[in-house]
Design a protein around this motif. Sequence first.
Motif, short mmCIF file in Angstrom:
data_model
loop_
_atom_site.label_atom_id
_atom_site.label_comp_id
_atom_site.label_asym_id
_atom_site.label_seq_id
_atom_site.Cartn_x
_atom_site.Cartn_y
_atom_site.Cartn_z
N GLU A 2 0.83 -1.20 0.00
CA GLU A 2 0.00 0.00 0.00
C GLU A 2 0.87 1.26 0.00
N LYS A 4 0.72 4.93 1.27
CA LYS A 4 -0.01 5.86 2.13
C LYS A 4 0.38 7.28 1.70
N LYS A 226 4.68 -3.68 3.95
CA LYS A 226 3.23 -3.67 3.71
C LYS A 226 2.76 -2.32 3.21
N TRP A 227 3.50 -1.27 3.57
CA TRP A 227 3.14 0.08 3.12
C TRP A 227 4.38 0.97 3.09
N THR A 229 5.12 5.43 2.84
CA THR A 229 4.51 6.75 2.82
C THR A 229 5.20 7.64 1.78
#
Length: 271
Positions: A2, A4, A226-227, A229
């Motif tokens: 992901e 963000k 998992k993510w 930014t």
Amino acid sequence: MEIKWIYPRWGSAQLDWKVFLAKVKSHGYHGVEIDLPLNNSKNEIISILREFGLEFVGQHWETQTDDFTAHKKQYETHLRNLAEAKPLLINSHTGRDFFTTAQNLELIQLAQSIETETGIPIAHETHRSRFPFAAHICKSYLKQLTHLKLTSDLSHWCCVAESLLENQQKAVAMAIKHTFHIHARVGSSQSPQVIDPRNAIYSKELEVFKSWWKAMLENAKSSGRKWITITPEYGPVPYALRHPQTDEIMGDQWDINQFIKQQIEESWHQE
């Protein structure tokens, strides 16, 4: 993995918090990047963020003094103040370009201790005037510190080196591998921010930066994250320039940041 999306408070501080956050959320951002005051008013800010269901990246930039003893004390105070509020991570402007390597390493170690103690990741921004201000300098730290997390904004390195880092690819590759948080702004060999990356005259710079951002995302994904930014960070004045005759700001911060966000999304999702 992901992405963000994070929007900077920098450039929008004149807006009421609720107006600002409503705008950010309505455009699909997951959170904001902000500093926090060293008083109880920070609790009001965190409360408003929760009200809007937004996350945040804590930003430390305030420590400027050249007195190392005072600097280290202030640095710790700001990092702990941010960590206490439980951000996704802390983006830190760490050290000074004129501190010795030993002094900067002492600050990095302090940050690592606070990260270990609190569980809040701390990434160090590749920013002018701080310890990783140039590609070749940061490379020397990365060789020593395999755990080092970076907030990668290579526009600063381009400005310092007066190039698009064509002859410093090893340093760029190392930075990509250590990237934990991304500041997405298009720079050039002469400035940390082009006037408007939507203009075709900056197509070369845009493509170079897009390739770096995509490589950062690919590295994060292959590392099992998992993510990650990303803060689109086209800045306000004085990063944005004023027209010398009309005093008009040459580049709309909000619109250009949406353009940067779109460019990264399109690049990332290409087959």
